[in-house]
Design a protein around this motif. Structure first.
Motif, PDB file in Angstrom:
ATOM      1  N   THR A 103      71.494  -3.441  -8.039  1.00  0.00           N
ATOM      2  CA  THR A 103      71.276  -4.692  -8.769  1.00  0.00           C
ATOM      3  C   THR A 103      72.589  -5.373  -9.087  1.00  0.00           C
ATOM      4  O   THR A 103      72.766  -6.578  -8.840  1.00  0.00           O
ATOM      5  N   PHE A 104      73.520  -4.610  -9.643  1.00  0.00           N
ATOM      6  CA  PHE A 104      74.809  -5.191 -10.034  1.00  0.00           C
ATOM      7  C   PHE A 104      75.573  -5.690  -8.817  1.00  0.00           C
ATOM      8  O   PHE A 104      76.118  -6.809  -8.823  1.00  0.00           O
ATOM      9  N   ALA A 105      75.635  -4.885  -7.760  1.00  0.00           N
ATOM     10  CA  ALA A 105      76.353  -5.286  -6.553  1.00  0.00           C
ATOM     11  C   ALA A 105      75.739  -6.529  -5.928  1.00  0.00           C
ATOM     12  O   ALA A 105      76.453  -7.447  -5.496  1.00  0.00           O
ATOM     13  N   THR A 106      74.411  -6.588  -5.876  1.00  0.00           N
ATOM     14  CA  THR A 106      73.738  -7.748  -5.298  1.00  0.00           C
ATOM     15  C   THR A 106      74.036  -8.999  -6.100  1.00  0.00           C
ATOM     16  O   THR A 106      74.294 -10.075  -5.537  1.00  0.00           O
ATOM     17  N   ALA A 107      73.998  -8.876  -7.433  1.00  0.00           N
ATOM     18  CA  ALA A 107      74.287 -10.031  -8.283  1.00  0.00           C
ATOM     19  C   ALA A 107      75.714 -10.522  -8.070  1.00  0.00           C
ATOM     20  O   ALA A 107      75.958 -11.736  -7.942  1.00  0.00           O
ATOM     21  N   VAL A 108      76.679  -9.611  -8.020  1.00  0.00           N
ATOM     22  CA  VAL A 108      78.076  -9.995  -7.815  1.00  0.00           C
ATOM     23  C   VAL A 108      78.263 -10.666  -6.461  1.00  0.00           C
ATOM     24  O   VAL A 108      78.874 -11.740  -6.355  1.00  0.00           O
ATOM     25  N   LEU A 133      78.003 -17.795  -3.641  1.00  0.00           N
ATOM     26  CA  LEU A 133      77.633 -19.169  -3.999  1.00  0.00           C
ATOM     27  C   LEU A 133      78.844 -19.949  -4.493  1.00  0.00           C
ATOM     28  O   LEU A 133      79.002 -21.144  -4.186  1.00  0.00           O
ATOM     29  N   ILE A 134      79.703 -19.278  -5.268  1.00  0.00           N
ATOM     30  CA  ILE A 134      80.903 -19.959  -5.767  1.00  0.00           C
ATOM     31  C   ILE A 134      81.860 -20.270  -4.622  1.00  0.00           C
ATOM     32  O   ILE A 134      82.426 -21.374  -4.538  1.00  0.00           O
ATOM     33  N   VAL A 135      82.038 -19.330  -3.708  1.00  0.00           N
ATOM     34  CA  VAL A 135      82.963 -19.518  -2.588  1.00  0.00           C
ATOM     35  C   VAL A 135      82.537 -20.690  -1.707  1.00  0.00           C
ATOM     36  O   VAL A 135      83.382 -21.479  -1.252  1.00  0.00           O
ATOM     37  N   VAL A 136      81.233 -20.844  -1.465  1.00  0.00           N
ATOM     38  CA  VAL A 136      80.759 -21.922  -0.594  1.00  0.00           C
ATOM     39  C   VAL A 136      80.558 -23.230  -1.349  1.00  0.00           C
ATOM     40  O   VAL A 136      80.155 -24.244  -0.753  1.00  0.00           O
ATOM     41  N   GLY A 137      80.824 -23.242  -2.645  1.00  0.00           N
ATOM     42  CA  GLY A 137      80.736 -24.478  -3.419  1.00  0.00           C
ATOM     43  C   GLY A 137      79.355 -24.814  -3.936  1.00  0.00           C
ATOM     44  O   GLY A 137      79.133 -25.931  -4.393  1.00  0.00           O
ATOM     45  N   ALA A 138      78.425 -23.863  -3.896  1.00  0.00           N
ATOM     46  CA  ALA A 138      77.063 -24.125  -4.382  1.00  0.00           C
ATOM     47  C   ALA A 138      76.878 -23.747  -5.843  1.00  0.00           C
ATOM     48  O   ALA A 138      75.780 -23.923  -6.386  1.00  0.00           O
ATOM     49  N   LEU A 139      77.937 -23.252  -6.479  1.00  0.00           N
ATOM     50  CA  LEU A 139      77.833 -22.834  -7.879  1.00  0.00           C
ATOM     51  C   LEU A 139      79.209 -22.909  -8.524  1.00  0.00           C
ATOM     52  O   LEU A 139      80.222 -22.584  -7.905  1.00  0.00           O
ATOM     53  N   LEU A 179      64.375  -2.557  -2.321  1.00  0.00           N
ATOM     54  CA  LEU A 179      63.778  -3.882  -2.509  1.00  0.00           C
ATOM     55  C   LEU A 179      63.867  -4.322  -3.959  1.00  0.00           C
ATOM     56  O   LEU A 179      64.199  -5.474  -4.257  1.00  0.00           O
ATOM     57  N   GLY A 180      63.548  -3.395  -4.875  1.00  0.00           N
ATOM     58  CA  GLY A 180      63.571  -3.752  -6.286  1.00  0.00           C
ATOM     59  C   GLY A 180      64.963  -4.011  -6.800  1.00  0.00           C
ATOM     60  O   GLY A 180      65.197  -4.981  -7.534  1.00  0.00           O
ATOM     61  N   GLY A 181      65.920  -3.141  -6.447  1.00  0.00           N
ATOM     62  CA  GLY A 181      67.286  -3.342  -6.907  1.00  0.00           C
ATOM     63  C   GLY A 181      67.888  -4.637  -6.396  1.00  0.00           C
ATOM     64  O   GLY A 181      68.489  -5.405  -7.152  1.00  0.00           O
ATOM     65  N   ILE A 182      67.711  -4.910  -5.105  1.00  0.00           N
ATOM     66  CA  ILE A 182      68.241  -6.149  -4.523  1.00  0.00           C
ATOM     67  C   ILE A 182      67.514  -7.361  -5.090  1.00  0.00           C
ATOM     68  O   ILE A 182      68.138  -8.378  -5.429  1.00  0.00           O
ATOM     69  N   GLY A 183      66.189  -7.272  -5.231  1.00  0.00           N
ATOM     70  CA  GLY A 183      65.430  -8.389  -5.779  1.00  0.00           C
ATOM     71  C   GLY A 183      65.818  -8.700  -7.205  1.00  0.00           C
ATOM     72  O   GLY A 183      65.920  -9.872  -7.599  1.00  0.00           O
ATOM     73  N   THR A 184      66.058  -7.668  -8.011  1.00  0.00           N
ATOM     74  CA  THR A 184      66.476  -7.887  -9.395  1.00  0.00           C
ATOM     75  C   THR A 184      67.841  -8.555  -9.445  1.00  0.00           C
ATOM     76  O   THR A 184      68.066  -9.486 -10.235  1.00  0.00           O
ATOM     77  N   GLY A 185      68.761  -8.094  -8.600  1.00  0.00           N
ATOM     78  CA  GLY A 185      70.085  -8.715  -8.555  1.00  0.00           C
ATOM     79  C   GLY A 185      70.046 -10.161  -8.094  1.00  0.00           C
ATOM     80  O   GLY A 185      70.753 -11.021  -8.631  1.00  0.00           O
ATOM     81  N   LEU A 186      69.211 -10.446  -7.100  1.00  0.00           N
ATOM     82  CA  LEU A 186      69.093 -11.834  -6.619  1.00  0.00           C
ATOM     83  C   LEU A 186      68.495 -12.749  -7.671  1.00  0.00           C
ATOM     84  O   LEU A 186      68.845 -13.932  -7.754  1.00  0.00           O
ATOM     85  N   SER A 187      67.595 -12.223  -8.492  1.00  0.00           N
ATOM     86  CA  SER A 187      67.021 -13.053  -9.554  1.00  0.00           C
ATOM     87  C   SER A 187      68.081 -13.431 -10.585  1.00  0.00           C
ATOM     88  O   SER A 187      68.029 -14.534 -11.152  1.00  0.00           O
ATOM     89  N   VAL A 188      69.055 -12.554 -10.828  1.00  0.00           N
ATOM     90  CA  VAL A 188      70.158 -12.883 -11.726  1.00  0.00           C
ATOM     91  C   VAL A 188      70.981 -14.034 -11.144  1.00  0.00           C
ATOM     92  O   VAL A 188      71.352 -14.978 -11.858  1.00  0.00           O
ATOM     93  N   ALA A 189      71.271 -13.957  -9.848  1.00  0.00           N
ATOM     94  CA  ALA A 189      72.011 -15.037  -9.192  1.00  0.00           C
ATOM     95  C   ALA A 189      71.203 -16.329  -9.166  1.00  0.00           C
ATOM     96  O   ALA A 189      71.747 -17.427  -9.363  1.00  0.00           O
TER      97      ALA A 189
END
Length: 358
Positions: free
Chosen positions: A60-65, A71-77, A203-213
């Protein structure tokens, strides 16, 4: 998605609430499926049992980071105006609050997000603890406990801007932050080799991290498309819990915002996940000691979260993924506080000394 059209049609507050509901549903569903919980991960770590719970948290943490820094690098955030970076912070509050929160989540056997997810599955212990957490958080924000929070917060403060940004302090770029996320992901991959149930863990760990992003991205897009000042918001549970308490009892409750949709969304997503997995069941307290333990832990978590500037998700993942200094300090405090409280309360008793035969 055209956020300018959405803002003009429904208004920024409604669009934010809609986003909070969608993000909350995703977070609740994936967190319930994966059993995402910082407390469980910390216990595995301190017991040197590096298994599924630690793997889920790391995923979760790695996916969020990775997602947020990409997103920041590509200018979307752009998170430079986020509260965790753009306002004066408290290093003493982050560390002390993290310690208290970590101790409390061991006592309640779950952090704030986990309590909400468990409440949706029928866990009455988690429901009561969550209510007490919300009351304590509101008291710490503007009630009887607020003077204590303010005194502890004022002990050691840090200026807004680069002083609160770990990447800026170290002279690193967001690309470096992205690679740090990759390193965390590699650590998660290593620990997943020790587990057998990997499908929903992944799936759950990645999905949880993506929801944070997704939460950061959604609020940024609404703010970027608006002519009004719209604060950036990520997933957290301390402030929204206090807000929802005031919506229930106060004559002038807070208006619509991202947090308005977040908590109901998490509850709904977790309920659907538990129903789908046939895991809905009523659970209560076993005895008076358990009840006292949960109540005391909820009080520590509520005060600690407001002192630290966020809960295990709000500071630990949401703030940590944007490399806010106070968030990383709070997260370190949570790991330490949880480990110490677990050793004190739940460590198995030492074996009695062997009797020497005469």
């Amino acid at each position: 998605m055209n956020f300018t059209f959405l803002n003009d049609t429904y208004g920024e507050s409604v669009v934010l609430a809609m986003g909070g509901g969608v993000v909350g549903c995703l977070f609740g569903f994936f967190a319930q499926r994966s059993r995402f919980c910082l407390r469980a991960a910390v216990i595995e770590f301190w017991h040197r049992q590096f298994g599924e719970k630690l793997s889920v948290w790391l995923l979760t943490f790695a996916t969020a980071v990775i997602a947020i820094q990409s997103l920041i690098v590509v200018g979307a955030l752009d998170v430079s105006s986020a509260r965790q970076l753009a306002t004066r912070g408290s290093l003493s509050g982050a560390l002390i609050g993290g310690l208290l929160f970590g101790a409390g989540m061991v006592m309640t056997r779950g952090c704030a997000s986990r309590l909400l997810v468990l409440s949706a599955t029928g866990n009455l212990r988690a429901l009561l603890s969550g209510l007490i957490f919300a009351v304590t958080a509101q008291s710490s924000l503007s009630g009887a406990l607020s003077p204590w929070r303010e005194r502890l917060s004022a002990m050691w403060t840090v200026d807004a801007g680069p002083s609160r940004d770990v990447l800026a302090l170290l002279g690193w770029t967001h690309t470096t932050g992205l690679w740090i996320g990759v390193l965390w992901l590699l650590a998660a991959l290593y620990f997943t080799t020790r587990t057998t149930q990997r499908t929903w863990m992944w799936l759950g760990g990645i999905g949880t991290g993506l929801s944070v992003a997704l939460a950061w991205w959604w609020s940024f897009q609404v703010a970027h498309a608006s002519f009004e000042v719209v604060p950036l918001q990520g997933i957290t549970f301390s402030g929204p819990s206090a807000d929802w308490l005031m919506r229930v009892i106060a004559p002038n409750p807070p208006g619509l915002n991202f947090d308005f949709g977040l908590l109901p969304g998490v509850f709904l997503g977790a309920f659907v996940s538990a129903w789908w997995g046939r895991e809905l069941t009523l659970e209560g307290f076993k005895d008076g000691y358990s009840m006292r333990r949960y109540i005391g832990g909820a009080v520590l978590m509520g005060f600690g979260a407001m002192l630290a500037g966020g809960c295990a998700v709000g500071a630990g993942v949401t703030g940590g993924a944007i490399f806010a200094l106070t968030a990383w300090l709070a997260l370190a405090g949570m790991w330490m506080g949880a480990g110490l409280m677990d050793r004190w309360l739940d460590a198995p008793p030492r074996s009695a000394p062997m009797l020497v035969q005469p």
